[in-house]
Design a protein around this motif. Structure first.
Motif, PDB file in Angstrom:
ATOM      1  N   ASP A  17       0.836  -1.214   0.000  1.00  0.00           N
ATOM      2  CA  ASP A  17       0.000   0.000   0.000  1.00  0.00           C
ATOM      3  C   ASP A  17       0.864   1.255   0.000  1.00  0.00           C
ATOM      4  O   ASP A  17       0.574   2.232  -0.677  1.00  0.00           O
ATOM      5  CB  ASP A  17      -0.924   0.017   1.228  1.00  0.00           C
ATOM      6  CG  ASP A  17      -2.022  -1.035   1.095  1.00  0.00           C
ATOM      7  OD1 ASP A  17      -2.318  -1.420  -0.061  1.00  0.00           O
ATOM      8  OD2 ASP A  17      -2.561  -1.473   2.122  1.00  0.00           O
ATOM      9  N   ARG A  18       1.936   1.191   0.765  1.00  0.00           N
ATOM     10  CA  ARG A  18       2.827   2.377   0.835  1.00  0.00           C
ATOM     11  C   ARG A  18       3.541   2.596  -0.503  1.00  0.00           C
ATOM     12  O   ARG A  18       3.685   3.732  -0.963  1.00  0.00           O
ATOM     13  CB  ARG A  18       3.846   2.189   1.962  1.00  0.00           C
ATOM     14  CG  ARG A  18       3.185   2.276   3.353  1.00  0.00           C
ATOM     15  CD  ARG A  18       4.153   1.834   4.433  1.00  0.00           C
ATOM     16  NE  ARG A  18       5.369   2.634   4.459  1.00  0.00           N
ATOM     17  CZ  ARG A  18       6.540   2.190   4.899  1.00  0.00           C
ATOM     18  NH1 ARG A  18       6.655   0.955   5.351  1.00  0.00           N
ATOM     19  NH2 ARG A  18       7.592   2.978   4.884  1.00  0.00           N
ATOM     20  N   VAL A  19       3.972   1.489  -1.134  1.00  0.00           N
ATOM     21  CA  VAL A  19       4.656   1.623  -2.435  1.00  0.00           C
ATOM     22  C   VAL A  19       3.677   2.158  -3.492  1.00  0.00           C
ATOM     23  O   VAL A  19       4.020   3.015  -4.305  1.00  0.00           O
ATOM     24  CB  VAL A  19       5.276   0.273  -2.880  1.00  0.00           C
ATOM     25  CG1 VAL A  19       5.802   0.354  -4.300  1.00  0.00           C
ATOM     26  CG2 VAL A  19       6.396  -0.121  -1.926  1.00  0.00           C
ATOM     27  N   LYS A  20       2.455   1.660  -3.439  1.00  0.00           N
ATOM     28  CA  LYS A  20       1.428   2.119  -4.395  1.00  0.00           C
ATOM     29  C   LYS A  20       1.261   3.629  -4.305  1.00  0.00           C
ATOM     30  O   LYS A  20       1.157   4.322  -5.311  1.00  0.00           O
ATOM     31  CB  LYS A  20       0.078   1.470  -4.035  1.00  0.00           C
ATOM     32  CG  LYS A  20      -0.151   0.150  -4.731  1.00  0.00           C
ATOM     33  CD  LYS A  20      -1.576  -0.307  -4.520  1.00  0.00           C
ATOM     34  CE  LYS A  20      -1.646  -1.318  -3.404  1.00  0.00           C
ATOM     35  NZ  LYS A  20      -2.972  -1.832  -3.117  1.00  0.00           N
ATOM     36  N   GLU A  21       1.260   4.116  -3.082  1.00  0.00           N
ATOM     37  CA  GLU A  21       1.087   5.544  -2.855  1.00  0.00           C
ATOM     38  C   GLU A  21       2.225   6.335  -3.524  1.00  0.00           C
ATOM     39  O   GLU A  21       2.007   7.369  -4.143  1.00  0.00           O
ATOM     40  CB  GLU A  21       1.070   5.788  -1.336  1.00  0.00           C
ATOM     41  CG  GLU A  21       0.419   7.072  -0.889  1.00  0.00           C
ATOM     42  CD  GLU A  21      -0.957   7.303  -1.477  1.00  0.00           C
ATOM     43  OE1 GLU A  21      -1.727   6.331  -1.623  1.00  0.00           O
ATOM     44  OE2 GLU A  21      -1.242   8.467  -1.840  1.00  0.00           O
ATOM     45  N   VAL A  22       3.438   5.797  -3.401  1.00  0.00           N
ATOM     46  CA  VAL A  22       4.602   6.455  -4.010  1.00  0.00           C
ATOM     47  C   VAL A  22       4.404   6.548  -5.521  1.00  0.00           C
ATOM     48  O   VAL A  22       4.558   7.614  -6.130  1.00  0.00           O
ATOM     49  CB  VAL A  22       5.907   5.665  -3.705  1.00  0.00           C
ATOM     50  CG1 VAL A  22       7.070   6.205  -4.514  1.00  0.00           C
ATOM     51  CG2 VAL A  22       6.219   5.710  -2.221  1.00  0.00           C
ATOM     52  N   TYR A  23       4.046   5.425  -6.144  1.00  0.00           N
ATOM     53  CA  TYR A  23       3.854   5.413  -7.601  1.00  0.00           C
ATOM     54  C   TYR A  23       2.738   6.378  -8.000  1.00  0.00           C
ATOM     55  O   TYR A  23       2.851   7.115  -8.966  1.00  0.00           O
ATOM     56  CB  TYR A  23       3.521   4.009  -8.096  1.00  0.00           C
ATOM     57  CG  TYR A  23       4.756   3.189  -8.425  1.00  0.00           C
ATOM     58  CD1 TYR A  23       5.432   3.377  -9.623  1.00  0.00           C
ATOM     59  CD2 TYR A  23       5.240   2.244  -7.545  1.00  0.00           C
ATOM     60  CE1 TYR A  23       6.557   2.629  -9.932  1.00  0.00           C
ATOM     61  CE2 TYR A  23       6.367   1.488  -7.843  1.00  0.00           C
ATOM     62  CZ  TYR A  23       7.021   1.685  -9.037  1.00  0.00           C
ATOM     63  OH  TYR A  23       8.134   0.958  -9.347  1.00  0.00           O
ATOM     64  N   ARG A  24       1.638   6.308  -7.249  1.00  0.00           N
ATOM     65  CA  ARG A  24       0.493   7.149  -7.609  1.00  0.00           C
ATOM     66  C   ARG A  24       0.876   8.621  -7.628  1.00  0.00           C
ATOM     67  O   ARG A  24       0.421   9.388  -8.458  1.00  0.00           O
ATOM     68  CB  ARG A  24      -0.649   6.919  -6.615  1.00  0.00           C
ATOM     69  CG  ARG A  24      -1.702   6.029  -7.239  1.00  0.00           C
ATOM     70  CD  ARG A  24      -2.936   5.940  -6.392  1.00  0.00           C
ATOM     71  NE  ARG A  24      -3.288   4.542  -6.275  1.00  0.00           N
ATOM     72  CZ  ARG A  24      -3.339   3.854  -5.146  1.00  0.00           C
ATOM     73  NH1 ARG A  24      -3.086   4.441  -4.004  1.00  0.00           N
ATOM     74  NH2 ARG A  24      -3.654   2.593  -5.156  1.00  0.00           N
ATOM     75  N   ASN A  25       1.717   8.996  -6.697  1.00  0.00           N
ATOM     76  CA  ASN A  25       2.121  10.399  -6.634  1.00  0.00           C
ATOM     77  C   ASN A  25       3.099  10.786  -7.733  1.00  0.00           C
ATOM     78  O   ASN A  25       3.178  11.946  -8.106  1.00  0.00           O
ATOM     79  CB  ASN A  25       2.756  10.699  -5.274  1.00  0.00           C
ATOM     80  CG  ASN A  25       1.722  10.665  -4.181  1.00  0.00           C
ATOM     81  OD1 ASN A  25       0.541  10.869  -4.447  1.00  0.00           O
ATOM     82  ND2 ASN A  25       2.138  10.400  -2.955  1.00  0.00           N
ATOM     83  N   LEU A  26       3.874   9.803  -8.233  1.00  0.00           N
ATOM     84  CA  LEU A  26       4.919  10.157  -9.201  1.00  0.00           C
ATOM     85  C   LEU A  26       4.541   9.921 -10.668  1.00  0.00           C
ATOM     86  O   LEU A  26       5.003  10.628 -11.554  1.00  0.00           O
ATOM     87  CB  LEU A  26       6.196   9.350  -8.911  1.00  0.00           C
ATOM     88  CG  LEU A  26       6.913   9.655  -7.602  1.00  0.00           C
ATOM     89  CD1 LEU A  26       8.077   8.700  -7.411  1.00  0.00           C
ATOM     90  CD2 LEU A  26       7.431  11.095  -7.594  1.00  0.00           C
ATOM     91  N   MET A  27       3.713   8.898 -10.897  1.00  0.00           N
ATOM     92  CA  MET A  27       3.429   8.521 -12.286  1.00  0.00           C
ATOM     93  C   MET A  27       2.440   9.460 -12.938  1.00  0.00           C
ATOM     94  O   MET A  27       1.382   9.723 -12.400  1.00  0.00           O
ATOM     95  CB  MET A  27       2.850   7.119 -12.310  1.00  0.00           C
ATOM     96  CG  MET A  27       3.710   6.161 -13.065  1.00  0.00           C
ATOM     97  SD  MET A  27       2.954   4.563 -13.021  1.00  0.00           S
ATOM     98  CE  MET A  27       1.700   4.773 -14.239  1.00  0.00           C
TER      99      MET A  27
END
Ligand code: SF4
Ligand code: SF4
Length: 416
Positions: A281-291
């Motif tokens: 969930d934490r990694v998903k959040e990172v991607y969502r913010n950057l992609m």
């Protein structure tokens, strides 16, 4: 290798399948020697299904698979391939494509025959043309064994397709970033509940979740006591679902194959811990913010009549945001043609719309290319290309002539 059962026929299928869409290439063509070596290795380690399709590698994937499955290897694997639904205009087209595919694959029978990339519109058209009759006739003739479909459609369309026929299998895009995208988790569970075995494509989201990943995502993975690569984490997440039969990974490097085989051998359904799931969930959040652009690099939108290299335009753009590295210079060199010699930049788009119809991710490609053009090209891009070429090419020519003169001198010295 771990094997999972096909609900309708009891066949045991390896949890890892070989995706023949991204085979190793050399000079833009399949590197046959390397690809054969890798596929044989995977089969020897227990992979028992290969997924290909009519358009993969510009039509060369099926022929290549047919060519290499000799010396008993055909008997060791099931072949999955797909009818090019977008090219079917009449009933006879379906017969014709299947004949061609059997010939290319050098087989009498295709184990799993899927209708490729069904959309609401294409499904309606195919139903009117008698696709079910065709598939059952082909089955009766022994040309195909199991019937399925692939789809990038949304949940509603996916459920509609699932409910329209007694499919044996289906193929969907699924990874930890796509839980609610396309069929998503709900679609996966829905198909499974109807006795349809589900195969997965894009487990790494076109490579985005593996290889070079954003620092913040890497930090989160590295906090874990168990050392795993981002690709391992991504594949593991998909195979953790009991509803998943098999994951197709487009492998083109020996290390990738070894790593994927290891994961497929050890992940049993529901084996991820609560703590590990929270990490995703934490990694998903990172991607969502950057992609910025949800492109998987599948290439279905290509070729563009204006020569725009759509997936690469989006790749440079995403890269700039994900890694906080300016891509303008490399973009000018590669897509501006200063270094590559081939202009393929976003600004060439004339918004004809051809690519939009082909994109399974339903991206508004011309609009997005406009943004890429604005941010990576800026004003006067053609001028920058001209200047770039006027500086780089003479330097390059000078370098070539210097090198050849040097090597001539060197040879003269050696021979004297
Ligand atoms: S809309 Fe633009 S990128 Fe798409 S096919 Fe047409 S010219 Fe090419
Ligand atoms: S724009 Fe769409 S069709 Fe083209 S590579 Fe990306 S996801 Fe695939």
């Amino acid at each position: 290798m771990q094997y999972r059962k096909i609900e309708k026929n009891g066949e045991e299928i390896s949890a890892l399948g070989y995706g023949a869409m991204r085979l190793p290439t050399k000079n833009g063509r399949i590197d046959k020697e390397e690809a054969k070596k890798q596929i044989y290795y995977a089969i020897d380690q227990g992979v028992n299904i290969i997924d290909t399709a009519f358009p993969y590698h510009g039509g060369a994937s099926e022929s290549f698979i047919g060519e290499i499955l000799t010396d008993g290897y055909r008997e060791k694997v099931k072949i999955m391939t797909k009818m090019p639904s977008w090219s079917v205009k009449k009933y006879e087209d379906m017969e014709r494509y299947l004949e061609i595919q059997l010939e290319k694959l050098q087989t009498d029978c295709i184990d799993y025959y899927l209708v490729h990339t069904l959309t609401k519109k294409s499904f309606q058209k195919l139903k009117e043309l008698g696709v079910f009759q065709f598939l059952e006739d082909a089955q009766d003739k022994g040309q195909i064994k199991n019937i399925g479909f692939s789809s990038h459609g949304n949940l509603e369309i996916f459920k509609e397709i699932v409910d329209s026929y007694q499919w044996d299998v289906c193929l969907i895009q699924y990874n930890y970033m796509d839980e609610k995208n396309q069929a998503g988790t709900e679609g996966l569970e829905y198909a499974y509940s109807k006795g349809i075995s589900v195969f997965i494509m894009e487990p790494l989201k076109g490579g985005l979740l593996a290889g070079q990943v954003p620092d913040k995502a890497l930090e989160i993975w590295e906090e874990s006591e168990t050392e795993r690569s981002p690709a391992d984490w991504a594949l593991r997440w998909v195979l953790n679902h009991p509803e998943v039969t098999c994951v197709f990974s487009g492998m083109n490097h020996e290390d990738q194959i070894k790593e994927n085989l290891k994961v497929a051998g050890e992940v049993s359904p529901n084996s991820l811990t609560e703590e590990e799931l929270r990490r995703y969930d934490r990694v998903k959040e990172v991607y969502r913010n950057l992609m910025k652009i949800d492109c998987t690099g599948c290439g279905y939108c290509m070729p563009c009549p204006r020569g725009v290299d759509i997936p690469r335009c989006f790749n440079y753009y995403n890269h700039q945001y994900m890694f906080d590295e300016s891509q303008s210079f490399i973009y000018l060199g590669q897509l501006g043609g200063v270094l590559s010699g081939q202009e393929a930049y976003a600004g060439l788009c004339t918004e004809c719309g051809k690519c939009v119809r082909a994109c399974p991710q339903k991206l508004e490609i011309p609009e997005l290319l406009g943004t890429v053009s604005q941010e990576l090209e800026g004003r006067g891009f053609k001028y920058k290309i001209k200047i770039g070429k006027s500086i780089i090419l003479p330097l390059f020519d000078g370098f070539i002539s210097f090198s050849s003169r040097f090597s001539r001198t060197d040879k003269t010295r050696k021979s004297s």
